[in-house]
Write a protein that holds these residues in place. Structure first.
Motif, PDB file in Angstrom:
ATOM      1  N   TYR A 182     -10.468  -0.711  -4.700  1.00 55.05           N
ATOM      2  CA  TYR A 182      -9.074  -0.255  -4.732  1.00 55.05           C
ATOM      3  C   TYR A 182      -8.336  -0.634  -3.452  1.00 55.05           C
ATOM      4  CZ  TYR A 182      -4.950   2.634  -5.259  1.00 55.05           C
ATOM      5  OH  TYR A 182      -3.646   3.057  -5.363  1.00 55.05           O
ATOM      6  N   ASP A 183      -7.170  -1.264  -3.631  1.00 53.83           N
ATOM      7  CA  ASP A 183      -6.408  -1.751  -2.482  1.00 53.83           C
ATOM      8  C   ASP A 183      -4.921  -1.658  -2.794  1.00 53.83           C
ATOM      9  OD1 ASP A 183      -5.644  -2.975  -0.113  1.00 53.83           O
ATOM     10  OD2 ASP A 183      -5.868  -5.002  -0.929  1.00 53.83           O
ATOM     11  N   ALA A 184      -4.265  -0.672  -2.194  1.00 52.96           N
ATOM     12  CA  ALA A 184      -2.829  -0.507  -2.376  1.00 52.96           C
ATOM     13  C   ALA A 184      -2.277   0.335  -1.235  1.00 52.96           C
ATOM     14  CB  ALA A 184      -2.517   0.167  -3.721  1.00 52.96           C
ATOM     15  N   LEU A 185      -0.969   0.232  -1.023  1.00 54.82           N
ATOM     16  CA  LEU A 185      -0.321   1.005   0.043  1.00 54.82           C
ATOM     17  C   LEU A 185       0.013   2.408  -0.455  1.00 54.82           C
ATOM     18  CD1 LEU A 185       2.022  -1.791   1.390  1.00 54.82           C
ATOM     19  CD2 LEU A 185       0.225  -0.667   2.706  1.00 54.82           C
TER      20      LEU A 185
ATOM     21  N   ARG B 289      -8.812  -7.149   3.953  1.00 54.50           N
ATOM     22  CA  ARG B 289      -8.951  -5.919   4.730  1.00 54.50           C
ATOM     23  C   ARG B 289     -10.084  -5.977   5.761  1.00 54.50           C
ATOM     24  NH1 ARG B 289      -4.741  -4.902   5.460  1.00 54.50           N
ATOM     25  NH2 ARG B 289      -5.566  -3.263   6.777  1.00 54.50           N
ATOM     26  N   TYR B 290     -10.693  -7.125   5.975  1.00 54.83           N
ATOM     27  CA  TYR B 290     -11.732  -7.283   6.991  1.00 54.83           C
ATOM     28  C   TYR B 290     -11.107  -7.806   8.278  1.00 54.83           C
ATOM     29  CZ  TYR B 290     -15.369  -6.048   3.747  1.00 54.83           C
ATOM     30  OH  TYR B 290     -16.161  -5.327   2.879  1.00 54.83           O
TER      31      TYR B 290
ATOM     32  N   TYR C 112      -1.492   0.882 -12.224  1.00 51.77           N
ATOM     33  CA  TYR C 112      -1.639  -0.568 -12.324  1.00 51.77           C
ATOM     34  C   TYR C 112      -2.379  -1.123 -11.114  1.00 51.77           C
ATOM     35  CZ  TYR C 112      -0.641  -5.517 -12.690  1.00 51.77           C
ATOM     36  OH  TYR C 112      -0.783  -6.879 -12.754  1.00 51.77           O
ATOM     37  N   CYS C 113      -2.089  -0.568  -9.937  1.00 51.10           N
ATOM     38  CA  CYS C 113      -2.786  -1.009  -8.719  1.00 51.10           C
ATOM     39  C   CYS C 113      -4.297  -0.833  -8.882  1.00 51.10           C
ATOM     40  CB  CYS C 113      -2.292  -0.229  -7.515  1.00 51.10           C
ATOM     41  SG  CYS C 113      -0.537  -0.408  -7.143  1.00 51.10           S
TER      42      CYS C 113
END
Length: 391
Positions: A42-45, A255-256, A72-73
């Motif tokens: 999972y990756d979202a603001l 994100r690394y 949706y994210c």
């Protein structure tokens, strides 16, 4: 497209469950966005509102609890089935003292038959506060809530081949940003202009790979402000002749992170600055030669401390920490540190940001590297000249 194969996520889940079992934890509720990402992708603001991931041997796969508008994210970035994405409506955000997202989490656990288990939560994290804990505790009167802070963080320590590849890309990005920033620093140049160039380079990436926003703003004080460890640029400041500048930056890819710090002097540096930089570099080189599997973190710190002590210097703060996958506000993994008393034993493919900075009376010097522990020693992931740069 997922950044990792589904099998890698499942392998991570298996290792997490093994650690849970060893600690007597039947259900794990994770709220740190880096840990959520590590488990599910999972990756979202969306980390400014409550969200989390549930892991348990009673479940076929992890459950991702997110806000309704972020469904949706989740569907786009996670590996699980649609049924494992459980959204909550916005009404849980409107009056948190009346109705809270943790009430919703409690209802989900009750529906899954997990309401009376021993549940681990990340008590000491940036994304789980006291109010959340009390609401979850009230929602789950039959559960035993225990501290599972950093359980997942420790699993993240040894990086996979793909994770190391992403950190290498992040390193190439930060090297470009650092090179251009040093080139742009000059007398009369606005600090914010150099900062803008850094952000441009960090986001534009290498040309082949684009970059992402880093978990921490560039640290780039000038002049006497270099005596402070965590200043950024000043909005109206301009670089001056005979001024010291240091910059701590990191590229970010998937994100690394791969942090890198270098110090610059505009003009002819005073002898104390030259000497401090020389000592820092020597200490860093000795530290790098000490790192290998089997060595403890405190032994690494001691090698650094012994070196600088010979010159009458002492660093009270830690001089390194694990680094890799992260979200704001920091890029550290919050597990092993190079500090006195740290008994963690180094293993291959652990990654660290070695942070030998010296903040002294009226000035500071920092020259750092991101490294990987290899089978026989270590290697720097960041590749950049290790020197005091003079403009």
């Amino acid at each position: 497209m997922l950044p990792f194969e589904k099998t890698e996520y499942q392998h991570r889940e298996k290792r997490i469950k093994k650690s849970m079992e060893a600690q007597g934890i039947e259900v794990l509720f994770v709220t740190d966005p880096a840990n959520m990402n590590y488990i599910t992708g999972y990756d979202a603001l969306s980390y400014y509102v409550p969200q989390g991931v549930i892991v348990s041997s009673y479940l076929k796969e992890p459950i991702c609890i997110i806000r309704q508008q972020d469904v949706y994210c989740a569907l786009h970035t996670t590996w699980m089935s649609k049924e494992s994405i459980i959204p909550y409506p916005d009404k849980y955000l409107w009056e948190p003292k009346v109705l809270h997202v943790m009430d919703f989490v409690g209802d989900v656990l009750r529906e899954k038959g997990l309401h009376n288990k021993r549940i681990g939560v990340e008590l000491d994290s940036y994304y789980f506060n006291a109010h959340w804990y009390h609401r979850l505790e009230k929602s789950l009167p039959d559960a035993e809530l225990v501290d599972a802070t950093s359980l997942v963080n420790w699993i993240r320590g040894q990086k996979s081949t793909k994770e190391l590849e992403y950190m290498q890309i992040a390193a190439r990005i930060v090297e470009k940003a650092m090179y251009n920033a040093i080139e742009n620093i000059d007398v009369g140049v606005r600090e914010c202009r150099v900062a803008a160039g850094i952000y441009s380079d960090l986001l534009n990436g290498t040309g082949v790979y684009g970059g992402e926003y880093p978990s921490l703003s560039p640290i780039m004080p000038a002049g006497e402000r270099t005596a402070g460890a965590h200043f950024s640029w000043t909005t109206e400041g301009k670089y001056q002749k005979d001024q010291l500048v240091y910059m701590e930056l990191s590229g970010s890819y998937k994100r690394y992170h791969a942090p890198l710090t270098r110090t610059v002097f505009i003009g002819k540096p005073p002898e104390k600055v030259r000497e401090t930089a020389k000592i820092v570099i020597e200490g860093l080189n000795v530290t790098l030669s000490t790192i290998k599997p089997g060595v403890t973190c405190e032994e690494v710190e001691q090698a650094w401390q012994t070196t600088i002590n010979q010159y009458g210097l002492e660093k009270e703060s830690r001089m390194g920490y694990t680094v890799g996958l992260s979200y704001p506000p920091v890029w550290t993994e919050n597990t092993a540190y190079f500090k006195p008393g740290e008994k963690t034993v180094l293993k291959p493919n652990m990654t660290f940001h070695i942070m030998p900075g010296m903040w002294l009376d009226g000035y500071g010097v920092a020259i750092t590297e991101t490294i990987r522990v290899t089978e026989n020693g270590c290697e720097t992931i960041t590749k950049f000249p290790r020197e005091l740069f003079i403009k």
